[in-house]
Write an enzyme that holds these catalytic residues in place. Structure first.
Site, PDB file in Angstrom:
ATOM      1  N   LYS A 249       0.834  -1.196   0.000  1.00  0.00           N
ATOM      2  CA  LYS A 249       0.000   0.000   0.000  1.00  0.00           C
ATOM      3  C   LYS A 249       0.874   1.254   0.000  1.00  0.00           C
ATOM      4  CE  LYS A 249      -3.749  -1.997   2.850  1.00  0.00           C
ATOM      5  NZ  LYS A 249      -4.891  -1.807   1.941  1.00  0.00           N
ATOM      6  N   ARG A 323     -10.136 -11.854   2.125  1.00  0.00           N
ATOM      7  CA  ARG A 323     -11.017 -12.906   1.609  1.00  0.00           C
ATOM      8  C   ARG A 323     -10.362 -14.285   1.694  1.00  0.00           C
ATOM      9  NH1 ARG A 323     -11.433  -9.723  -3.906  1.00  0.00           N
ATOM     10  NH2 ARG A 323     -11.163  -8.105  -2.321  1.00  0.00           N
TER      11      ARG A 323
END
Length: 469
Positions: A249, A323
């Site tokens: 990020k 996920r």
């Protein structure tokens, strides 16, 4: 948490008089009535009018609006009242005759939730004497007890989420759950460490946590009271810090990633609240905990991961890690725990905020009844959500040339596709499952109503309402 007392005699300090949109006061006199008459919107939910009364008792009166008189308006009034007095100033709320128990619950929740602050270790806990004056104290005892359990659980979720990741890692989080569980009869908790995760095949959790110096964990927290007639499994994403892994990020994208375990905090806290309230429902809370870090042992874009159910996932973005850990646990829950309902909460996608803004979660479910129950619980609790679709023609976005499915396709609809990925692991329980993508409302930048700057504890109140139904 400080105490809120129910009494039938006037309490000390500032007196708080609720008023609704019509300007009708609880316990008002000519002076306060005139003040209300001269105000623009005295009854608007959360509006505050101050009446100083030097050398008299009480020395100050606050007139707080409850709006139309529903629970949400009373919650806003409670939050406004506690913010309108000094930190340690006692106050008494004069309840109108015949006020509904739900209104008193909302009032107490608002007071407790708005009084929260994280830096208690430095500043000390807020100490304030709060009294609810009513001719019927016993009639509202249950309302205050419910508010205390829910607000206390929300405080816990906020504390866990606000804790810096220099302290908070999977081992630390698991230890906090063990400590909280130890104080509650009927709660059991187990913690799977890396060796057991490896032996049982939790490949998604191990992959995501493989780059960190602090290995992953899986917490399984259970409340199984006598007479329970249904079994609800709660699953919460528990990434204690998310660098994005090798798909790293930006600095701005990383600075709040201590909150990426907000789903795990919420489901743990809600389960503890259910035990405190002795709710007659069996609950299993599953919190997969990992730190998504950058190192030579981190999983790579392009890797194929074997999930708990033996299927494989191609991942080309290590920043789509949540996920992967949820997939393991959802498959395990369906195969081993025989749930009636499965609900997962996750700070899963930034696309949630793009679609719905900062104050609303995305709700996904194939079950109209379950979706409706959760939405109504959220409305009652003051945690909004909006149901989004699970279109079957988008499932092809998950197709992979080298694995059973792809975890992070780049064809758009990010929140929807993430939900569709999770649905792949529900098997025959996909029709009894709901997913709440709550990244955006898990954090707030300033005090607002019952929310305080920082972690909101989003989802705790909704789950407690749902489980109480």
């Amino acid at each position: 948490m400080f105490a809120i007392r129910l009494v039938d005699v006037p309490g000390a300090g500032t007196h708080v008089l609720p008023t609704d949109n019509s300007g009708v006061l609880a316990g008002g006199d000519d002076e306060t009535t005139e003040l209300v008459r001269s105000a623009d919107e005295p009854g608007a939910a959360g509006a505050v009018q101050v009446l100083p009364r030097p050398l008299r008792t009480p020395a100050k009166i606050l007139i707080v609006g409850v709006g139309s008189g529903g629970e949400a308006g009373w919650r806003a009034a409670g939050a406004a009242a506690v913010r309108a007095v000094k930190t340690d100033e006692p106050f008494t709320v004069v309840l109108p005759e015949g006020v509904e128990p739900a209104a008193v619950r909302g009032l107490a929740e608002g007071i407790w939730l708005a009084a929260y602050r994280f830096r208690e270790a430095v500043e000390g806990p807020r100490s304030v004497e709060v009294t609810l004056q009513t001719a019927n104290p016993d009639g509202y005892a249950r309302s205050v007890a419910e508010a205390r359990a829910t607000a206390g659980a929300t405080w816990l979720a906020r504390d866990l989420t606000n804790t810096p990741s220099s302290l908070k890692n999977p081992e630390w989080f698991a230890a906090q759950v063990l400590a909280e569980a130890a104080t509650r009869p009927g709660i059991t908790v187990g913690v799977r460490e890396p060796e057991q995760l490896r032996a049982e095949g939790f490949g998604g959790i191990l992959a995501v946590g493989g780059g960190s110096a602090t290995p992953p964990r899986l917490v399984e927290l259970s409340w199984n009271p006598d007479g329970a007639t249904r079994h609800v499994v709660l699953v919460g994403k528990g990434i204690t810090f998310d660098t994005g892994g090798l798909s790293i990020k930006t600095r701005d994208g990383m600075k709040l990633m201590k909150k990426d375990m907000g789903g795990a905090a919420a489901i743990v806290a809600a389960t503890l609240a259910a035990a405190d309230l002795n709710l007659p429902v069996r609950i299993t809370a599953l919190a997969p905990l990992a730190e998504n870090a950058v190192s030579g042992s981190a999983y790579r874009p392009g890797d194929v991961i074997t999930q708990w159910d033996g299927t494989t996932t191609e991942t080309t973005n290590s920043d789509a890690e949540g996920r992967l850990v949820l997939a393991d646990v959802l498959a395990y829950a369906v195969a081993r725990l025989a749930p009636d309902v499965v609900i997962d909460l996750a700070t899963l996608t930034g696309a949630n905020a793009v679609a719905l803004g900062k104050r609303m979660a995305a709700l996904y479910s194939h079950d109209d009844a379950l979706a409706g129950d959760l939405a109504r619980a959220g409305d009652a609790a003051g945690e909004r959500m909006w149901r989004l679709p699970l279109p079957t023609d988008y499932v092809e976005y998950l197709d992979s040339d080298i694995a059973d499915r792809h975890s992070s396709p780049t064809k758009g609809a990010g929140s929807v596709v993430a939900a569709l990925f999770l649905a792949e692991f529900l098997g025959g329980k996909v029709g009894s499952w709901a997913h709440l993508d709550m990244s955006a409302p898990s954090w707030i930048e300033k005090h607002e109503a019952e929310l305080t700057k920082g972690a909101t504890g989003w989802g705790v109140r909704t789950l407690v309402r749902y489980l109480s139904a």
